[in-house]
Design an enzyme around this catalytic site. Structure first.
Site, PDB file in Angstrom:
ATOM      1  N   HIS A  68      -0.444  66.379 133.184  1.00  0.00           N
ATOM      2  CA  HIS A  68       0.711  65.969 132.394  1.00  0.00           C
ATOM      3  C   HIS A  68       1.827  67.011 132.488  1.00  0.00           C
ATOM      4  O   HIS A  68       1.567  68.209 132.689  1.00  0.00           O
ATOM      5  CB  HIS A  68       0.312  65.768 130.937  1.00  0.00           C
ATOM      6  CG  HIS A  68      -0.496  64.527 130.720  1.00  0.00           C
ATOM      7  ND1 HIS A  68      -0.755  64.014 129.480  1.00  0.00           N
ATOM      8  CD2 HIS A  68      -1.100  63.678 131.586  1.00  0.00           C
ATOM      9  CE1 HIS A  68      -1.472  62.921 129.578  1.00  0.00           C
ATOM     10  NE2 HIS A  68      -1.701  62.697 130.865  1.00  0.00           N
ATOM     11  N   GLU A  70       3.633  68.346 130.224  1.00  0.00           N
ATOM     12  CA  GLU A  70       3.544  69.401 129.218  1.00  0.00           C
ATOM     13  C   GLU A  70       2.627  70.535 129.674  1.00  0.00           C
ATOM     14  O   GLU A  70       2.899  71.703 129.384  1.00  0.00           O
ATOM     15  CB  GLU A  70       3.014  68.830 127.889  1.00  0.00           C
ATOM     16  CG  GLU A  70       3.921  67.806 127.255  1.00  0.00           C
ATOM     17  CD  GLU A  70       3.622  66.377 127.696  1.00  0.00           C
ATOM     18  OE1 GLU A  70       4.019  65.447 126.981  1.00  0.00           O
ATOM     19  OE2 GLU A  70       2.984  66.174 128.767  1.00  0.00           O
ATOM     20  N   CYS A  99       1.236  63.216 124.463  1.00  0.00           N
ATOM     21  CA  CYS A  99      -0.002  62.527 124.089  1.00  0.00           C
ATOM     22  C   CYS A  99      -0.777  63.441 123.137  1.00  0.00           C
ATOM     23  O   CYS A  99      -0.419  64.603 122.939  1.00  0.00           O
ATOM     24  CB  CYS A  99      -0.823  62.200 125.334  1.00  0.00           C
ATOM     25  SG  CYS A  99      -1.587  63.635 126.135  1.00  0.00           S
ATOM     26  N   CYS A 102      -1.964  66.771 124.861  1.00  0.00           N
ATOM     27  CA  CYS A 102      -0.865  67.705 125.149  1.00  0.00           C
ATOM     28  C   CYS A 102      -0.276  68.272 123.864  1.00  0.00           C
ATOM     29  O   CYS A 102       0.079  69.453 123.804  1.00  0.00           O
ATOM     30  CB  CYS A 102       0.212  67.020 125.982  1.00  0.00           C
ATOM     31  SG  CYS A 102      -0.306  66.722 127.687  1.00  0.00           S
TER      32      CYS A 102
END
Length: 194
Positions: A68, A70, A99, A102
């Site tokens: 991801h 992040e 999410c 994260c």
């Protein structure tokens, strides 16, 4: 960050990539995260122009392990070796709210780095797998989370997009969708966890 570090040349998003990924009325599979760093000194903020850029997620259909945006961002932060004697403000403009996982990782980072504050402006809401609890935990860790409005979209356009001198053109319904998402986010953040 050492004072003598030379600025790196920055890549910019092209106009279509920005619009396709940040337009708050469509769903995309990619997450883009644009960031900038400032040193906070009292009420003043000093931008660190050499620490500005963007990252995006790597999906399952791309080589290597999926990751991801992040998490890429957290890796990048660690590479900066920020001086613990200074206070830094990280501002992120992200195409989706984090999410649950994260959000947890960002909250842990903030808990371990009291010299860093985090401000997140999101274009749209990620709504899967207990995302509400993740956002509340991130806020409880000190992050400020908000939905992007025309002001933030224009700032991103001017700062992170190779716009060739063209001004930002808000799309139809941008503010209506921003207001709707802002109301939803506030409801989530004001709900007490059991």
């Amino acid at each position: 960050m050492e004072a003598g570090t030379a600025p790196r040349s920055r890549c910019l998003l092209d106009e279509n990539t920005f619009t396709e990924n940040f337009k708050n009325q469509i769903n995309t599979r990619k997450t883009y995260l644009c960031y900038e760093v400032e040193i906070v000194d009292g009420d003043a903020r000093v931008p660190l122009d050499e620490i500005k850029g963007f990252v995006h997620n790597k999906g399952a259909n791309q080589p290597g392990e999926p990751c991801h945006a992040e998490l890429y961002f957290l890796d990048r932060i660690h590479s900066w070796t920020l001086d613990r004697r200074l206070h830094y403000r990280l501002t992120c403009f992200i195409s989706w709210t984090p999410c649950h996982t994260c959000a947890q990782e960002l909250a842990t980072f903030l808990g371990e780095n009291s010299h860093v504050s985090l401000h997140i402006f999101a274009s749209r809401m990620y709504r899967r797998f207990d995302y509400e609890a993740g956002l509340r935990r991130l806020q409880a860790a000190g992050a400020q989370i908000a939905i992007m409005t025309s002001k933030e979209f224009e700032h991103c356009w001017e700062t992170f997009v190779d716009h060739q001198g063209r001004p930002f053109q808000p799309w139809d319904g941008l503010e209506v969708e921003s207001q709707h998402l802002c109301k939803k986010l506030q409801e989530i953040l004001q709900t007490q966890q059991n």
